[in-house]
Write a protein that holds these residues in place. Structure first.
Motif, PDB file in Angstrom:
ATOM      1  N   LEU A   6      42.806  37.321  54.756  1.00  0.00           N
ATOM      2  CA  LEU A   6      42.317  36.599  53.583  1.00  0.00           C
ATOM      3  C   LEU A   6      43.264  35.462  53.238  1.00  0.00           C
ATOM      4  O   LEU A   6      44.463  35.527  53.508  1.00  0.00           O
ATOM      5  CB  LEU A   6      42.218  37.526  52.370  1.00  0.00           C
ATOM      6  N   SER A   7      42.719  34.432  52.612  1.00  0.00           N
ATOM      7  CA  SER A   7      43.554  33.326  52.149  1.00  0.00           C
ATOM      8  C   SER A   7      44.383  33.796  50.957  1.00  0.00           C
ATOM      9  O   SER A   7      44.130  34.854  50.373  1.00  0.00           O
ATOM     10  CB  SER A   7      42.679  32.142  51.745  1.00  0.00           C
ATOM     11  N   ALA A   8      45.350  32.981  50.572  1.00  0.00           N
ATOM     12  CA  ALA A   8      46.192  33.337  49.431  1.00  0.00           C
ATOM     13  C   ALA A   8      45.369  33.400  48.154  1.00  0.00           C
ATOM     14  O   ALA A   8      45.573  34.284  47.313  1.00  0.00           O
ATOM     15  CB  ALA A   8      47.328  32.330  49.291  1.00  0.00           C
ATOM     16  N   ALA A   9      44.425  32.465  47.990  1.00  0.00           N
ATOM     17  CA  ALA A   9      43.589  32.458  46.783  1.00  0.00           C
ATOM     18  C   ALA A   9      42.710  33.703  46.713  1.00  0.00           C
ATOM     19  O   ALA A   9      42.570  34.320  45.652  1.00  0.00           O
ATOM     20  CB  ALA A   9      42.734  31.196  46.753  1.00  0.00           C
ATOM     21  N   ALA A  10      42.112  34.087  47.834  1.00  0.00           N
ATOM     22  CA  ALA A  10      41.264  35.283  47.848  1.00  0.00           C
ATOM     23  C   ALA A  10      42.107  36.537  47.616  1.00  0.00           C
ATOM     24  O   ALA A  10      41.670  37.457  46.911  1.00  0.00           O
ATOM     25  CB  ALA A  10      40.507  35.384  49.165  1.00  0.00           C
ATOM     26  N   SER A  11      43.307  36.586  48.183  1.00  0.00           N
ATOM     27  CA  SER A  11      44.190  37.734  47.961  1.00  0.00           C
ATOM     28  C   SER A  11      44.562  37.847  46.488  1.00  0.00           C
ATOM     29  O   SER A  11      44.620  38.952  45.940  1.00  0.00           O
ATOM     30  CB  SER A  11      45.456  37.608  48.798  1.00  0.00           C
ATOM     31  N   LEU A  12      44.794  36.707  45.839  1.00  0.00           N
ATOM     32  CA  LEU A  12      45.118  36.715  44.411  1.00  0.00           C
ATOM     33  C   LEU A  12      43.907  37.176  43.589  1.00  0.00           C
ATOM     34  O   LEU A  12      44.064  37.952  42.640  1.00  0.00           O
ATOM     35  CB  LEU A  12      45.573  35.329  43.968  1.00  0.00           C
ATOM     36  N   ASP A  13      42.709  36.745  43.963  1.00  0.00           N
ATOM     37  CA  ASP A  13      41.506  37.207  43.270  1.00  0.00           C
ATOM     38  C   ASP A  13      41.322  38.715  43.432  1.00  0.00           C
ATOM     39  O   ASP A  13      40.955  39.409  42.484  1.00  0.00           O
ATOM     40  CB  ASP A  13      40.266  36.474  43.789  1.00  0.00           C
ATOM     41  N   VAL A  14      41.575  39.212  44.629  1.00  0.00           N
ATOM     42  CA  VAL A  14      41.478  40.660  44.870  1.00  0.00           C
ATOM     43  C   VAL A  14      42.497  41.388  44.002  1.00  0.00           C
ATOM     44  O   VAL A  14      42.191  42.409  43.387  1.00  0.00           O
ATOM     45  CB  VAL A  14      41.687  40.980  46.366  1.00  0.00           C
ATOM     46  N   HIS A  15      43.712  40.851  43.933  1.00  0.00           N
ATOM     47  CA  HIS A  15      44.751  41.472  43.110  1.00  0.00           C
ATOM     48  C   HIS A  15      44.321  41.501  41.640  1.00  0.00           C
ATOM     49  O   HIS A  15      44.531  42.501  40.948  1.00  0.00           O
ATOM     50  CB  HIS A  15      46.060  40.698  43.273  1.00  0.00           C
ATOM     51  N   ARG A  16      43.706  40.420  41.171  1.00  0.00           N
ATOM     52  CA  ARG A  16      43.243  40.387  39.781  1.00  0.00           C
ATOM     53  C   ARG A  16      42.156  41.430  39.528  1.00  0.00           C
ATOM     54  O   ARG A  16      42.153  42.093  38.496  1.00  0.00           O
ATOM     55  CB  ARG A  16      42.694  38.996  39.450  1.00  0.00           C
ATOM     56  N   ARG A  72      40.130  45.602  36.676  1.00  0.00           N
ATOM     57  CA  ARG A  72      38.960  46.472  36.694  1.00  0.00           C
ATOM     58  C   ARG A  72      39.258  47.767  37.436  1.00  0.00           C
ATOM     59  O   ARG A  72      38.655  48.034  38.469  1.00  0.00           O
ATOM     60  CB  ARG A  72      37.800  45.765  37.390  1.00  0.00           C
ATOM     61  N   PRO A  73      40.178  48.572  36.945  1.00  0.00           N
ATOM     62  CA  PRO A  73      40.456  49.818  37.664  1.00  0.00           C
ATOM     63  C   PRO A  73      39.247  50.742  37.602  1.00  0.00           C
ATOM     64  O   PRO A  73      38.508  50.756  36.630  1.00  0.00           O
ATOM     65  CB  PRO A  73      41.653  50.409  36.916  1.00  0.00           C
ATOM     66  N   GLY A  74      39.049  51.467  38.654  1.00  0.00           N
ATOM     67  CA  GLY A  74      37.918  52.386  38.713  1.00  0.00           C
ATOM     68  C   GLY A  74      38.289  53.613  39.513  1.00  0.00           C
ATOM     69  O   GLY A  74      39.461  53.862  39.817  1.00  0.00           O
ATOM     70  N   PHE A  75      37.275  54.376  39.882  1.00  0.00           N
ATOM     71  CA  PHE A  75      37.497  55.607  40.629  1.00  0.00           C
ATOM     72  C   PHE A  75      38.154  55.319  41.976  1.00  0.00           C
ATOM     73  O   PHE A  75      39.064  56.002  42.401  1.00  0.00           O
ATOM     74  CB  PHE A  75      36.156  56.330  40.836  1.00  0.00           C
ATOM     75  N   ALA A  76      37.698  54.263  42.646  1.00  0.00           N
ATOM     76  CA  ALA A  76      38.208  53.956  43.980  1.00  0.00           C
ATOM     77  C   ALA A  76      39.149  52.761  43.997  1.00  0.00           C
ATOM     78  O   ALA A  76      39.748  52.476  45.023  1.00  0.00           O
ATOM     79  CB  ALA A  76      37.033  53.687  44.921  1.00  0.00           C
ATOM     80  N   ALA A 103      32.105  43.615  44.465  1.00  0.00           N
ATOM     81  CA  ALA A 103      31.242  43.383  43.314  1.00  0.00           C
ATOM     82  C   ALA A 103      31.954  42.613  42.201  1.00  0.00           C
ATOM     83  O   ALA A 103      31.308  41.900  41.432  1.00  0.00           O
ATOM     84  CB  ALA A 103      30.726  44.711  42.777  1.00  0.00           C
ATOM     85  N   GLY A 104      33.279  42.718  42.121  1.00  0.00           N
ATOM     86  CA  GLY A 104      34.010  42.063  41.041  1.00  0.00           C
ATOM     87  C   GLY A 104      34.604  40.712  41.386  1.00  0.00           C
ATOM     88  O   GLY A 104      35.158  40.041  40.519  1.00  0.00           O
ATOM     89  N   LEU A 105      34.508  40.288  42.632  1.00  0.00           N
ATOM     90  CA  LEU A 105      35.137  39.037  43.058  1.00  0.00           C
ATOM     91  C   LEU A 105      34.270  37.822  42.739  1.00  0.00           C
ATOM     92  O   LEU A 105      33.044  37.921  42.714  1.00  0.00           O
ATOM     93  CB  LEU A 105      35.399  39.069  44.565  1.00  0.00           C
ATOM     94  N   PRO A 106      34.909  36.655  42.548  1.00  0.00           N
ATOM     95  CA  PRO A 106      34.137  35.417  42.443  1.00  0.00           C
ATOM     96  C   PRO A 106      33.490  35.083  43.785  1.00  0.00           C
ATOM     97  O   PRO A 106      33.913  35.591  44.830  1.00  0.00           O
ATOM     98  CB  PRO A 106      35.184  34.371  42.037  1.00  0.00           C
TER      99      PRO A 106
END
Length: 154
Positions: A30-40, A45-49, A105-108
């Motif tokens: 993943l690019s740095a921007a996508a990795s940062l979005d995943v981290h956000r 949005r913490p969940g079960f998984a 589901a939560g990513l831009p």
């Protein structure tokens, strides 16, 4: 008009914000921007998984499962207890796919497309290497739960 000295300008400027946490590491592929979005998404949005670092671990687990040596069918091992994420993550590779689904589901849109490009070939390999379960026709389940699985006791 007298010139402002650099020190006086810096004293008036607001302090730069500092990270209150360690910066996230990049996810392989993943690019740095996508990795940062995943981290956000993992943080906000913490969940079960989903928890911080879950996406990188889920990708690695999913890759390792579908890239096992040989051509024989693979059977995901069902977890001993389905109620806690720790047991699920250790036993059932389908839990990794759940985590990826929740993060997707939560990513831009742009980051979602980038992560989906990594997951799509793994999904194709999972479908190719696992067998459909003819008795798992329960509506509302994701397709990866409708594949034949191995019982937790072996």
């Amino acid at each position: 008009m007298p010139r402002n000295r650099p020190r006086a300008l810096r004293a008036r400027a607001p302090a730069r914000p500092r990270w209150s946490e360690t910066p996230p590491s990049r996810i392989r592929g993943l690019s740095a921007a996508a990795s940062l979005d995943v981290h956000r998404v993992e943080r906000d949005r913490p969940g079960f998984a989903v928890s911080p670092g879950a996406t990188a671990a889920a990708l690695a687990r999913y890759r390792a499962f579908v890239r096992q040596f040989g051509d024989r069918p693979l059977y995901p091992r069902e977890s001993w207890c389905g109620s806690c994420p720790g047991c699920n993550a250790a036993d059932d590779v389908r839990h990794s796919r759940d985590a990826l689904h929740e993060v997707l589901a939560g990513l831009p849109p742009r980051s979602r497309a980038e992560l989906a490009r990594l997951v799509r070939p793994l999904d194709a390999a999972f479908r190719r290497r696992t067998l459909a379960d003819p008795f798992a026709d329960r509506p509302g389940e994701y397709w990866w739960y409708r594949r034949a699985a191995e019982a937790p006791w072996g």
